[in-house]
Design an enzyme around this catalytic site. Structure first.
Site, mmCIF file in Angstrom:
data_model
loop_
_atom_site.group_PDB
_atom_site.id
_atom_site.type_symbol
_atom_site.label_atom_id
_atom_site.label_comp_id
_atom_site.label_asym_id
_atom_site.label_seq_id
_atom_site.Cartn_x
_atom_site.Cartn_y
_atom_site.Cartn_z
ATOM 1 N N SER A 299 0.813 -1.214 0.000
ATOM 2 C CA SER A 299 0.000 0.000 0.000
ATOM 3 C C SER A 299 0.853 1.273 0.000
ATOM 4 O O SER A 299 1.555 1.548 -0.968
ATOM 5 C CB SER A 299 -0.961 -0.044 1.197
ATOM 6 O OG SER A 299 -1.981 0.910 1.079
ATOM 7 N N ASP A 310 10.449 5.779 -9.868
ATOM 8 C CA ASP A 310 10.047 6.476 -11.095
ATOM 9 C C ASP A 310 10.724 7.832 -11.255
ATOM 10 O O ASP A 310 10.936 8.297 -12.380
ATOM 11 C CB ASP A 310 8.529 6.648 -11.133
ATOM 12 C CG ASP A 310 7.812 5.391 -11.610
ATOM 13 O OD1 ASP A 310 8.494 4.358 -11.784
ATOM 14 O OD2 ASP A 310 6.577 5.434 -11.794
ATOM 15 N N LYS A 324 -0.673 -4.159 -3.364
ATOM 16 C CA LYS A 324 -1.953 -3.572 -2.958
ATOM 17 C C LYS A 324 -2.003 -2.145 -3.493
ATOM 18 O O LYS A 324 -1.488 -1.221 -2.876
ATOM 19 C CB LYS A 324 -2.125 -3.565 -1.436
ATOM 20 C CG LYS A 324 -3.449 -2.954 -0.991
ATOM 21 C CD LYS A 324 -3.539 -2.872 0.521
ATOM 22 C CE LYS A 324 -4.825 -2.173 0.955
ATOM 23 N NZ LYS A 324 -4.860 -0.750 0.565
#
Length: 389
Positions: A299, A310, A324
């Site tokens: 999560s 990224d 998740k």
């Protein structure tokens, strides 16, 4: 109070997300939409009546004692049966526990305890809490709470007895090695705020921060750690989010705004198709990072690792995360209970999905021995010069 009317109230409490937006382009369309809505209301009334009759049948014929409240709570929980694993209805007691878990705040005495050899054993008191000040020590065995013998009871029941409203008193009985008789402590409960952050300075002047969850106190404690590193001229930091189950979306975004450069952090897509993008506005990125992950990183931890990966400010090391990639809203209800409902899916800064996929590490390392090979690799990566990286 009749079962039917009570049930209707309970179910209507849960329909708080129903939103009908009507912009008919023609009269015929508007009439058709109105007709559909009317039929849906009739169908709902019939289903409620059938459910009410079923509850009456159970109450009249069930072999054991069951209350109307228990039946209605069971029916409300049943509304979530066909939803995802993260959407649930909580009773009043359950909802209180959920909020304490998410916020990191609760009324208590400040102990980490575990079950060891059938005994409730103190791992450590939290510094500066009532238990710490009273003198309770690691390895103390807890035997009573308010003169209730807790030997042989579950860990959850024992911790429930220790918790309570701040300002109330509790009597703790412990057995300590070297003492012939039990020791008793009269302690006043306080508001305990769990610090989910640990940090230290490793060899080669590398900072290390472990985040166990993203609760309401994560940002403030991460900033304390980063401030300490800055004072020691440390610009290489390892973040450890292994076995971190997640937590607050707001908190992880606020932490990332100090770590990643200006641009998107995460994209959150809601059920109506709308996408909300959270941004960093940081023009002064100071740290070279490594992030440790494993299957237990879930999560908010995956939002954290995905943003670092990224934006290119760090290297992800370890194993693939849990996967998740959904966002839940926690909604209090009028009956004191509450709902945790999946309302959105999130995507990384580069719009990569996470749900059921996870974050793939840049460097795959499995801990197959007692030595922490993942941490060792992170130190190795950050110890290299900028040109080698």
């Amino acid at each position: 109070m009749e079962i039917k009317s009570t049930l209707k109230k309970g179910i209507l409490i849960l329909l708080i997300f129903t939103l009908i937006v009507s912009t008919p382009s023609t009269l015929a369309f508007g009439q058709e939409e109105s007709s559909i809505q009317q039929q849906e209301e009739i169908d709902l009334q019939q289903e409620l009546e059938s459910l009410g009759n079923l509850l009456k049948l159970i109450k009249a014929n069930y072999a054991y004692e069951v209350t109307e409240k228990q039946l209605i709570e069971g029916a409300m929980k049943g509304l979530f049966y066909n939803l995802d694993d993260y959407s649930n209805y909580y009773t009043e007691e359950e909802f209180k526990e959920l909020n304490e878990t998410v916020s990191g705040d609760f009324g208590g005495i400040g102990l980490y305890v575990t079950e060891k050899n059938g005994n409730i054993t103190v791992l450590t008191p939290i510094k500066d809490t009532p238990a710490f000040k009273a003198g309770i020590k690691p390895e103390d065995i807890m035997v009573s709470v308010d003169d209730i013998d807790i030997r042989g009871i579950s860990l959850k029941k024992a911790t429930d007895l220790m918790r309570g409203e701040p300002g109330t008193k509790v009597k703790i009985g412990i057995v300590r090695r070297g003492e012939s008789k039990p020791l008793y402590f009269n302690i006043v409960r306080e508001l305990i705020q769990l610090n989910p952050v640990e940090y230290e300075i490793l060899k080669d002047n590398i900072g290390y921060i472990k985040i166990t969850e993203f609760n309401n106190h994560t940002l403030e404690n991460v900033l304390i750690a980063l401030g300490e590193f800055d004072r020691n001229k440390i610009d290489k930091v390892i973040f450890d989010v292994r076995n971190n189950p997640g937590g607050s979306l707001r908190e992880v975004i606020d932490v990332l705004r100090f770590l990643v450069p200006r641009g998107p952090i995460v994209h959150v897509k809601y059920s109506d198709g709308q996408i909300k993008t959270y941004f960093s506005y940081n023009d002064d990125v100071n740290f070279k990072l490594a992030v440790l992950t494993n299957k237990g990183s879930a999560s908010a931890s995956e939002i954290f690792a995905g943003a670092i990966q990224d934006t290119g400010v760090g290297t992800i090391i370890g194993t693939t995360t849990y996967g998740k990639g959904t966002v839940q809203s926690i909604i209090p209800l009028a009956n004191g209970g509450g709902v945790k409902l999946t309302v959105a899916e999130y995507f990384t800064a580069k719009e990569n999905p996470v749900d059921k996929v996870g974050i793939q590490p840049d460097v795959v390392v499995e801990n197959t021995t007692k030595e922490d090979l993942q941490l060792k690799k992170a130190i190795e990566v950050l110890s290299k010069s900028a040109t080698e990286l």
